[in-house]
Design a protein around this motif. Sequence first.
Motif, short mmCIF file in Angstrom:
data_model
loop_
_atom_site.label_atom_id
_atom_site.label_comp_id
_atom_site.label_asym_id
_atom_site.label_seq_id
_atom_site.Cartn_x
_atom_site.Cartn_y
_atom_site.Cartn_z
N ALA A 66 4.93 4.34 2.27
CA ALA A 66 4.92 4.26 1.23
C ALA A 66 4.05 5.11 0.07
O ALA A 66 4.99 5.56 -0.86
N ILE A 67 3.17 5.66 1.11
CA ILE A 67 3.35 7.10 0.56
C ILE A 67 3.18 8.38 0.19
O ILE A 67 3.56 8.91 -0.95
N TYR A 69 6.87 8.12 -0.67
CA TYR A 69 8.23 7.89 -1.21
C TYR A 69 7.20 8.13 -3.06
O TYR A 69 8.07 8.66 -3.48
N HIS A 70 5.99 7.45 -2.32
CA HIS A 70 4.98 7.24 -3.84
C HIS A 70 5.17 9.15 -4.56
O HIS A 70 5.64 9.19 -5.68
N VAL A 73 8.54 10.61 -5.32
CA VAL A 73 9.01 9.61 -7.11
C VAL A 73 7.83 9.91 -7.99
O VAL A 73 8.74 10.49 -8.56
N ASP A 74 7.03 10.36 -7.71
CA ASP A 74 6.36 11.07 -8.70
C ASP A 74 6.47 12.45 -9.28
O ASP A 74 6.82 13.12 -10.78
N ARG A 83 12.63 5.51 -5.25
CA ARG A 83 11.73 4.23 -5.84
C ARG A 83 12.72 3.68 -4.75
O ARG A 83 11.50 1.94 -4.68
N LEU A 86 10.13 3.11 -1.94
CA LEU A 86 9.08 3.00 -2.34
C LEU A 86 8.67 1.04 -2.31
O LEU A 86 8.07 0.00 -1.75
N LEU A 90 6.72 -1.07 0.20
CA LEU A 90 5.13 -2.53 -0.77
C LEU A 90 5.96 -3.16 -0.52
O LEU A 90 4.66 -4.33 -0.03
N ALA A 98 4.00 -4.48 -7.08
CA ALA A 98 4.32 -2.85 -7.05
C ALA A 98 5.83 -3.43 -6.63
O ALA A 98 6.50 -1.87 -7.58
N HIS A 102 8.73 -1.44 -9.43
CA HIS A 102 9.59 -0.18 -9.12
C HIS A 102 11.11 -1.08 -9.23
O HIS A 102 12.06 0.50 -9.65
#
Length: 672
Positions: A66-67, A69-70, A73-74, A83, A86, A90, A98, A102
Amino acid sequence: MERAVHADPREPRYHQRRGLIARGLGRDDEAFSSLRLAVQLEPGLVEAHRVLGDILRQRNRYAEAAICYHAAVDLDPDNWHSRQNLANCLEAIGDSEAAEAHYREILRRTGLVTTTALALAVMLNGRESHAEALDLLDQVVYHHPTMAAAHNARGIALAGLDRATEAEAAYREALVLDPHLVGALSNLGCLLQGWGRLTEAIACHRAALDLKRDTAVAHSNLGLALTTCARVPEAIAAFMQAMALDQNNPRVHSNFLLCLSYDAAGVPEDIAREHRLWSARHAAALTAAAAPHLRPAAPRDPEGRLRVGYVSADFRTHSVAYFAEPVIAAHDRRRVEVFCYADFSVSAADGTSDRIRAAADHWTDITGRTDADVAATIRADGVDILVDLSGHTAGHRLLVFARRPAPIQVSWIGYPPTTGLTAMDYRFTDAIADPPGETEHLYAETLVRLPGGFLCYRPPETAPEVAPPPMTGAGCVTFGSFNNLAKINPPVAEVWGEVLRRVPGSRLMLKSRVFNDAAVRADIEALFAAHGVPPERLLLLMHRNTPEDHLDLYRHVDIGLDPFPYNGTTTSCEALWMGVPVITLTGASHVSRVGTSLLTRLGLGALIARTPSEYVSIAEMLAGDLELLSSLRGGLRSLFATSGMIDAGRFTTGVEAAYAEIWRRRVSTGRD
């Protein structure tokens, strides 16, 4: 590529390229090392973050994935693939809020993305938001009519909205598109089981297991179906297989515990030990992590008013409500402020729900909410004493109690054995169902024996009048039991068969919603035939639509027979209210002493047997005494009414006194 990296080891894109090539060749360890170095050198490499996430997700390291993919996405908010991955991660780590955000953001940015809409709909189904899920799924199947998974999810949504016929069609469409879709087979089996079509349901569950033997839920579903049609030893084996595959599933484990109570060979000490194991496996860590409660010197209200909460999945037309509703309605509001926490994930609210809601001071629908969220709500409400009315039955919220949202927690009514929870402080019972000094070792809870018995019954206001003894018109004695079919086991069939042999011409009437299944009927006929009872002496009746129709059947029953080791509770109260005497066999634990408790309170100790042979003798004696049967028939309702068993005011005063005492005990000891 190696020469480029060697020539310029600080160039991040070389490491990214090397990692992507290694990934394509299936050398994931090399890929991971190269890509990790690439993002350390240049955090803005979107593709490196995404592929790192893919590798970690494939290894079930969802939090780390998840970190990654985050970060992707950012850097690229419009990339819906990153996304969605992610959101999937999550959801896997339990951050559904969360994940949902998304999923919704993908739909907002891109319109209908099929996999995203399906994932969101599955999540919504999981928290009982079936109407919104169905809206999404209707769009998915419109654009992609051959997507079997969408039809399956649509079936879940329809079933949750009580549109069962449409749900069946959706599941069957999913199976036409993909005959190997295990989830659709299991869901169809559960739906058919709810309709009493047990043979078809069992076939569906077995087909699912043929496709995927290591599916714990499919084994558990099979166990539930087998329990319903009284094949308890097979059901226990199915539940044990389910638990072997998934030891961390509390629902599967609870299904197993409930089934143990039906087992004719069950040993009370062994059953108690299994319940404690459930607590150790699923609840102990939550209890250990629970925040302590403040230790008050007295109740917060200057008048000494206690806040008492009731948690149940059965605040509806259900056996539990027959006993809980009168207490909730009769509470002295100067002494008790009532909070009801209702879960309708098992069955929808109805008129009974409306009455209970009107009787409570506070009503909270907890359907679809997480256990942690519900526990936080209860703690915020400042509940002093929290009461569980479900035990390990369907829809229970014992993992709410494991989090200790209230300083005092009590188990009552909904379940015969212990909950097993160390977080459950007390259990309300009586001195007949749990004789002092005899059963304490079977409970994780401290027993509180209510002086007026452990229950108060609310007869339906529309109950028919008591009819004359049917044997006067039928010319023969009709024995009857309208209990859950799972309670009918070989020892019961043997004793009841002997009763029929000792009373010539007598008949046995049984009622079950699953008797519309020809195979189940044949199994029950074979069970009794093995004990000398031909099919023509059995009256196997199907479910009646209304409580009034159900109670009216007692006009055809002369004598009620209580099963064992799992006695009837509501069924015995109903029979007695309708003028039908009930014979019971007392046992060694609460589940087999309910009948003894009820009959003792009514002064009908002569109907309590200590041995199977005495059970048969009592039945033979009663069947041969028309004068006694007529006297009981005409006087039982009045006896019931004057015994205090329907006096909600008096009974509830006793319950409130118990609440006050355990609260004073906590205050005086300072125990959290």
